[in-house]
Design an enzyme around this catalytic site. Structure first.
Site, PDB file in Angstrom:
ATOM      1  N   TYR A  42       0.844  -1.204   0.000  1.00 37.05           N
ATOM      2  CA  TYR A  42       0.000   0.000   0.000  1.00 37.05           C
ATOM      3  C   TYR A  42       0.874   1.247   0.000  1.00 37.05           C
ATOM      4  CZ  TYR A  42      -3.312   3.520   1.688  1.00 37.05           C
ATOM      5  OH  TYR A  42      -4.062   4.658   1.836  1.00 37.05           O
ATOM      6  N   GLU A  57     -11.927   6.363   4.692  1.00 36.35           N
ATOM      7  CA  GLU A  57     -11.361   7.204   5.744  1.00 36.35           C
ATOM      8  C   GLU A  57     -12.413   7.520   6.800  1.00 36.35           C
ATOM      9  OE1 GLU A  57      -8.400   7.909   6.440  1.00 36.35           O
ATOM     10  OE2 GLU A  57      -7.335   7.399   4.598  1.00 36.35           O
ATOM     11  N   TRP A 106      -6.113   2.066  10.454  1.00 40.16           N
ATOM     12  CA  TRP A 106      -6.146   1.871   9.006  1.00 40.16           C
ATOM     13  C   TRP A 106      -5.920   0.398   8.660  1.00 40.16           C
ATOM     14  CZ3 TRP A 106      -8.230   3.097   4.830  1.00 40.16           C
ATOM     15  CH2 TRP A 106      -7.705   2.717   3.590  1.00 40.16           C
TER      16      TRP A 106
END
Length: 202
Positions: free
Chosen positions: A26, A48, A56
């Site tokens: 990522y 988000e 996350w």
């Protein structure tokens, strides 16, 4: 070097990407590279908002489940969701089952449609808030900015929800509106090149 960590391949990267194995790809291939695809921009804003109060890593691990549950974040399809879809999603163990955030995705899908009608694309609108380089803080030293506050306020004025300045700042970091890779991170230069070659939506 401060803010970086040496990987097994001998490359310096942002320190945060060493926190979990799934962060590496990522970080190297997505985070900070500029995006103009409306559905990807909408997806990131939604993810988000789901991350708020969570990590996350939790969201990234569930990302494919989110994509399946929310029609690949095609806001034109999500805008048609009704109460039965909300109940279906609240039973989906593959995503974060939070009624307020699920309802926010559906509401924001409708608002995204309105923005596309008014501006031509979501990307055209979003990239209007790209800050000047001289207005950006030192990498990874801020959680909000004047630009994220401005975008957050404008989205809220247009009826969007779960789009606070911190959420929007994380979105801007990830979608390449700023290059927030640490100064010693070897991916920073790749992101900077991608931003230089990127055709801003007009």
């Amino acid at each position: 070097m401060s803010g970086t960590v040496l990987g097994h391949d001998g490359r310096l990267r942002c320190r945060w990407c060493a926190a979990a194995p799934e962060f590496l790809h990522y970080h190297d291939a997505e985070w900070g590279f500029p995006v103009s695809d409306d559905f990807r921009l909408f997806e990131k804003l939604c993810l988000e908002s789901f991350q708020s109060g969570l990590s996350w890593r939790t969201i990234l691990a569930k990302r494919e489940n989110f994509r399946s549950a929310f029609c690949a974040f095609d806001f034109n399809r999500i805008a048609q969701f009704d109460g039965s879809d909300v109940e279906r999603l609240l039973k989906d163990e593959g995503i974060v089952r939070h009624r307020g955030k699920i309802n926010a995705v559906i509401n924001n899908a409708k608002r995204a449609q309105e923005l596309v009608k008014a501006e031509g694309s979501l990307a055209t609108y979003i990239w209007r808030f790209e800050p000047r380089q001289e207005d950006c803080a030192e990498p990874q030293t801020a959680s909000t900015s004047a630009a994220s506050i401005s975008l957050s306020k404008d989205l809220k004025r247009r009826g969007w929800s779960f789009v606070g300045p911190t959420t929007v700042y994380a979105f801007m970091q990830a979608m390449g509106l700023i290059n927030d890779h640490a100064s010693g991170c070897e991916i920073r230069a790749s992101v900077e090149q991608a931003r230089a070659e990127f055709h801003r939506p007009a």
